[in-house]
Motif scaffolding. Structure first.
Motif, PDB file in Angstrom:
ATOM      1  N   GLU A 143      70.385  51.355   2.516  1.00 48.05           N
ATOM      2  CA  GLU A 143      70.855  49.972   2.419  1.00 48.05           C
ATOM      3  C   GLU A 143      72.380  49.914   2.485  1.00 48.05           C
ATOM      4  O   GLU A 143      72.954  48.996   3.085  1.00 48.05           O
ATOM      5  N   THR A 187      73.310  50.135   6.128  1.00 48.53           N
ATOM      6  CA  THR A 187      73.082  48.890   6.871  1.00 48.53           C
ATOM      7  C   THR A 187      74.154  47.850   6.544  1.00 48.53           C
ATOM      8  O   THR A 187      74.577  47.091   7.420  1.00 48.53           O
ATOM      9  N   ARG A 188      74.624  47.829   5.299  1.00 47.90           N
ATOM     10  CA  ARG A 188      75.724  46.909   4.947  1.00 47.90           C
ATOM     11  C   ARG A 188      76.997  47.301   5.689  1.00 47.90           C
ATOM     12  O   ARG A 188      77.747  46.434   6.165  1.00 47.90           O
ATOM     13  N   HIS A 202      68.482  48.747  12.662  1.00 47.09           N
ATOM     14  CA  HIS A 202      69.426  47.707  12.248  1.00 47.09           C
ATOM     15  C   HIS A 202      70.629  47.693  13.185  1.00 47.09           C
ATOM     16  O   HIS A 202      71.105  46.618  13.588  1.00 47.09           O
TER      17      HIS A 202
END
Length: 404
Positions: free
Chosen positions: A299, A302-303, A335
């Motif tokens: 995560e 992806t940020r 992503h």
């Protein structure tokens, strides 16, 4: 880059010595992946459309300067003709290339036998290169993947005759410039794979040129160990702990944020049915090995992708070959592909297992560019001069003496 291209050179009635990369995978005598053949199609088609005849030059495998039936390019012709939509005449010897037959003249293109059957190729022998130059009128290099080799057909020919870059060479150099040369910031680099030892130069160069550097795969374990964390039974390189520390220090000094895993997926063995769990990097069991990065770490990546303008991707984030250790690579790369398709990210990938990992993840089609080069891609990213590219640049600088 300011190179002579097929748009700048007259080809009518000329034989164009065209260096390509046909080092494709074979199974039972047939090509199992035609990507490298497909990617030379524009160059071959453009040469023919401009009235030239391409004489394709390539290596296949590592015959070490000796003739090998197993490494003959002859067996590629059916797949090449199907992919390229042309008639190809095979030329078995240099003598045959020096005395072309009427049948050869009728073909759309010529294919010279494996250039590495000749010891002079890898030795970059000048006499051998001059003999090659005598086979044609113009040289076109469309094999960026071999541009890091100073061989007769990749470097010397560009210095002996009028020379230009093919379409694939143009694409590769344009993509690499978009990633490092004129990149839109922030620039994020994702580097994975099993070992630091094969990517020291790459990591050092990126640490001084990108804004954020994600380190995943087995090599992340070495960085974690360098931070005095116990990585349990995980693969890591004890002798390179100091190097890992130096890379992190260099990144800090240049303002590059290094993103290491905060959690990992561990298992007792590398198997799809192995017992596995996600743990903090502070709590890796002594009898377990880290085989992927965890959900929290994924995560965070992806940020970082959301905040970036350019992405350089090299290698998988985990042991992507089997589930469930492919999750981080799949989630993060898809992503990145989504952002690229939306025009929010310029994504360039290449080197090693990168293409295989992105294809398996179902993300490859979304990336702006995936290089077919391995070593050349990595050496460019390391900041090294590539002999094949340098020779083409020299050709531009000396173009005044050439009858283009």
């Amino acid at each position: 880059m300011n190179l002579i291209t097929l748009d700048d050179i007259k080809l009518e009635g000329k034989i164009v010595l065209t260096r390509v990369d046909l080092n494709v995978p074979l199974e039972k005598g047939r090509v199992t992946d035609t990507t490298r053949i497909d990617r030379i199609s524009r160059t071959v088609a453009d040469i023919i459309a401009k009235g030239g005849k391409p004489m394709l030059i390539s290596h296949f495998g590592r015959p070490g300067g000796k003739i090998s039936d197993e490494m003959s390019l002859r067996k590629l012709i059916p797949d090449m003709e199907a992919c390229l939509g042309i008639k190809i005449q095979f030329i078995e010897t240099l003598e045959g290339a020096e005395m072309l037959t009427e049948e050869s003249n009728k073909a759309d293109a010529l294919l010279l036998e494996n250039i590495r059957f000749h010891p002079g190729e890898e030795a970059n022998d000048k006499d051998f290169a001059r003999r090659l130059a005598g086979l044609g009128d113009i040289y076109c290099n469309d094999a960026f993947s071999t541009a890091h080799r100073a061989h007769a057909s990749t470097e010397a020919l560009a210095r002996l005759m009028p020379a230009c870059a093919g379409r694939l060479m143009q694409d590769e150099l344009k993509a690499l410039d978009a990633a490092l040369g004129s990149a839109a910031h922030p620039v994020l680099a994702v580097v994975g794979g099993s070992k630091i030892s094969t990517k020291i130069g790459l990591l050092k160069n990126l640490a001084s040129r990108v804004d954020k550097l994600v380190i995943g795969g087995g090599m992340a374990n070495t960085f974690l160990a360098a931070l005095k964390l116990d990585v349990g039974n995980s693969l890591f390189e004890p002798r390179l702990l100091d190097i890992a520390g130096e890379i992190m220090t260099a990144a800090c000094n240049s303002g590059c944020e290094v993103i290491l895993p905060s959690d990992v997926v561990v298992a007792d063995r590398f198997s799809e049915d192995a017992m596995h769990e996600t743990v903090s990097v502070d709590d890796i069991p002594s009898d377990m090995m880290a085989l992927d990065i965890g959900a929290a770490s994924t995560e965070r990546i992806t940020r970082a992708l959301d905040e970036s303008g350019t992405l350089i991707w090299n290698g998988p984030l985990g042991a992507f070959e089997i589930k469930p250790f492919d999750a981080a690579t799949r989630i993060a790369s898809k992503h990145a592909a989504m952002l690229s398709k939306a025009g929010k990210l310029v994504s360039v990938a290449g080197g090693g297992d990168t293409a295989a990992a992105l294809n398996k993840a179902g993300a490859a089609d979304g990336f702006n560019y995936i290089s077919t080069a391995g070593g050349a891609f990595l050496e460019w990213m390391e900041g090294r001069e590539l002999p094949g590219v340098a020779a083409l640049q020299n050709s531009r600088e000396n173009s005044g003496r050439q009858n283009l």
